[in-house]
Write an enzyme that holds these catalytic residues in place. Structure first.
Site, mmCIF file in Angstrom:
data_model
loop_
_atom_site.group_PDB
_atom_site.id
_atom_site.type_symbol
_atom_site.label_atom_id
_atom_site.label_comp_id
_atom_site.label_asym_id
_atom_site.label_seq_id
_atom_site.Cartn_x
_atom_site.Cartn_y
_atom_site.Cartn_z
ATOM 1 N N THR A 44 21.386 -14.792 -10.821
ATOM 2 C CA THR A 44 22.266 -16.048 -11.605
ATOM 3 C C THR A 44 21.450 -17.296 -12.026
ATOM 4 O O THR A 44 21.734 -17.928 -12.766
ATOM 5 C CB THR A 44 23.036 -16.419 -10.069
ATOM 6 O OG1 THR A 44 23.662 -15.273 -9.828
ATOM 7 C CG2 THR A 44 23.984 -17.549 -10.598
ATOM 8 N N THR A 45 20.244 -17.599 -11.032
ATOM 9 C CA THR A 45 19.527 -18.659 -11.322
ATOM 10 C C THR A 45 18.925 -18.360 -12.696
ATOM 11 O O THR A 45 18.296 -19.500 -13.341
ATOM 12 C CB THR A 45 18.522 -19.023 -10.089
ATOM 13 O OG1 THR A 45 19.237 -19.211 -9.169
ATOM 14 C CG2 THR A 45 17.728 -20.287 -10.636
ATOM 15 N N TYR A 107 35.032 -11.588 -11.361
ATOM 16 C CA TYR A 107 36.192 -11.911 -12.173
ATOM 17 C C TYR A 107 37.423 -10.787 -11.939
ATOM 18 O O TYR A 107 38.441 -10.982 -11.968
ATOM 19 C CB TYR A 107 35.908 -11.916 -13.548
ATOM 20 C CG TYR A 107 37.023 -12.338 -14.506
ATOM 21 C CD1 TYR A 107 37.585 -13.688 -14.402
ATOM 22 C CD2 TYR A 107 37.747 -11.455 -15.133
ATOM 23 C CE1 TYR A 107 38.631 -13.841 -15.125
ATOM 24 C CE2 TYR A 107 39.072 -11.711 -15.951
ATOM 25 C CZ TYR A 107 39.607 -12.904 -16.075
ATOM 26 O OH TYR A 107 40.622 -13.285 -16.617
ATOM 27 N N TYR A 133 24.342 -7.764 -3.281
ATOM 28 C CA TYR A 133 24.434 -9.467 -3.313
ATOM 29 C C TYR A 133 25.845 -9.896 -3.220
ATOM 30 O O TYR A 133 26.512 -9.577 -3.947
ATOM 31 C CB TYR A 133 23.751 -9.885 -4.425
ATOM 32 C CG TYR A 133 23.711 -11.449 -4.947
ATOM 33 C CD1 TYR A 133 23.868 -12.251 -3.972
ATOM 34 C CD2 TYR A 133 23.356 -11.769 -6.227
ATOM 35 C CE1 TYR A 133 23.763 -13.826 -4.247
ATOM 36 C CE2 TYR A 133 23.356 -13.359 -6.549
ATOM 37 C CZ TYR A 133 23.632 -14.099 -5.633
ATOM 38 O OH TYR A 133 23.509 -15.467 -5.976
ATOM 39 N N ARG A 138 31.074 -17.731 -6.307
ATOM 40 C CA ARG A 138 30.928 -17.423 -8.023
ATOM 41 C C ARG A 138 31.650 -16.435 -8.332
ATOM 42 O O ARG A 138 32.187 -16.388 -9.261
ATOM 43 C CB ARG A 138 29.369 -17.075 -7.987
ATOM 44 C CG ARG A 138 28.571 -18.633 -8.248
ATOM 45 C CD ARG A 138 27.195 -18.465 -8.835
ATOM 46 N NE ARG A 138 26.449 -19.600 -8.768
ATOM 47 C CZ ARG A 138 26.269 -20.116 -10.334
ATOM 48 N NH1 ARG A 138 26.938 -19.700 -11.178
ATOM 49 N NH2 ARG A 138 25.470 -21.099 -10.161
ATOM 50 N N LYS A 161 21.614 -9.658 0.159
ATOM 51 C CA LYS A 161 21.277 -10.953 0.029
ATOM 52 C C LYS A 161 22.920 -11.842 0.226
ATOM 53 O O LYS A 161 23.877 -11.337 -0.545
ATOM 54 C CB LYS A 161 21.194 -11.509 -1.416
ATOM 55 C CG LYS A 161 21.125 -12.894 -1.672
ATOM 56 C CD LYS A 161 20.799 -13.467 -3.129
ATOM 57 C CE LYS A 161 20.804 -14.969 -3.371
ATOM 58 N NZ LYS A 161 20.396 -15.263 -4.887
ATOM 59 N N ILE A 203 16.350 -15.634 -0.531
ATOM 60 C CA ILE A 203 16.378 -15.419 -1.877
ATOM 61 C C ILE A 203 16.926 -16.901 -2.342
ATOM 62 O O ILE A 203 17.866 -17.223 -2.751
ATOM 63 C CB ILE A 203 17.097 -14.416 -2.568
ATOM 64 C CG1 ILE A 203 16.501 -13.002 -2.127
ATOM 65 C CG2 ILE A 203 17.193 -14.475 -4.230
ATOM 66 C CD1 ILE A 203 17.382 -11.832 -2.502
#
Length: 291
Positions: A44-45, A107, A133, A138, A161, A203
């Site tokens: 994501t980052t 989504y 994860y 999000r 994660k 993380i």
């Protein structure tokens, strides 16, 4: 198993949004020198949502090449399409990644059975160590501990994660998944405590800016040295919080550019950090001794 500070690496870009290979090399070398445990590439980052499939695979491949065996590389290969996640995971394996990180589908909001079958399909399709994860803030999808425990029984699913910030889940997950299943905090603000109560690492977004401090804090926490872990973490607390003053990775890319680690590049729909937030992030950087 990877233990310690795993950096959720930014993807450096030029002002026009194109990938910046020179600064990618600089970042990889920086984390090797600073003692970071592993690099997570294109999570994501790393702006995975705005890289197309070819770019996604290319950045993971290039990160592995630049790491050259000096530091493990974990490819971010999650998607809300199971087929796409399998394609990206195959790319990461072919690139030589040491493992992959797979965010829950976003989504489309699958059921818990859908999540189980999604991850089972990826694990069966690609023989590479896989880390789940969970980041419901999000994705609008919260993978429950019972589902994670089922998945932990699949041989090449090696860890999780957990980015809910809910520390009450750690003991439940450790008991149901066993000691051989890695648990990583995905929320810097609670990462120190996450490790002190049984986690294996973090993380981290903060590690993009303060890798040595993060690694030292993680080592102290993993060794059960609560006082030292808290002392180091106290200097980083403002960063943990203020790197989310706008959507990640907006603040951390701005801060990295301020430190000369990358250029001023980010992709729409994300924009450069708003001027009214500059002082807040700069103050947090000062508290961490970065300025």
């Amino acid at each position: 198993m990877f233990r310690g500070s795993l950096v959720a690496l930014i993807t450096p870009m030029h002002a026009d949004g194109e990938i910046d290979d020179a600064n990618l090399k600089r970042l990889v070398d920086f984390h090797v020198a600073e003692g970071t445990t592993a690099i997570v590439s294109v999570g994501t980052t790393g702006e995975s949502a705005t890289l197309d499939e070819d770019e996604h695979c290319a950045v993971i491949r290039r990160t592995v090449e630049l790491a050259a065996g000096r530091i493990p590389v974990i490819g971010g290969t999650g998607a809300n399409s199971t087929r796409e996640a399998i394609v990206l995971t195959r790319c990461a394996k072919q690139a030589g990644a040491d493992a992959v990180l797979l965010v829950t589908p976003y989504y489309n909001k699958p059921t818990q059975e859908g999540l189980y079958l999604h991850y089972k399909a990826i694990a069966e399709a690609v023989d590479i160590p896989q880390i789940l994860y969970n980041v419901p803030a999000r994705t609008a999808c919260d993978m429950q501990p019972e589902t994670i425990a089922r998945l932990a029984r699949i041989k090449n699913i090696i860890g999780l994660k957990e980015a809910t910030g809910d520390l009450s889940r750690v003991a439940r997950l450790r008991e149901s998944c066993g000691d051989g299943f890695a648990l990583y905090g995905g929320d810097d603000a609670t990462g120190c405590e996450f490790m002190l109560i049984g986690g294996d690492g973090v993380i981290s977004v903060t590690s993009n800016l303060a890798p040595r401090q993060m690694q030292s804090m993680c080592e102290a926490a993993l060794n059960g040295d609560r006082a030292r872990a808290h002392a180091i973490n106290d200097t980083l607390n403002a960063l943990h919080l203020d790197l989310f003053v706008q959507s990640n990775p907006i603040p951390v890319k701005w801060a990295a550019a301020e430190l000369g680690l990358c250029a001023r590049g980010i992709r729409l729909p994300l924009t450069w950090l708003s001027e009214e937030c500059h002082h807040t992030v700069r103050e947090a950087m000062g508290q961490a001794g970065l300025l």
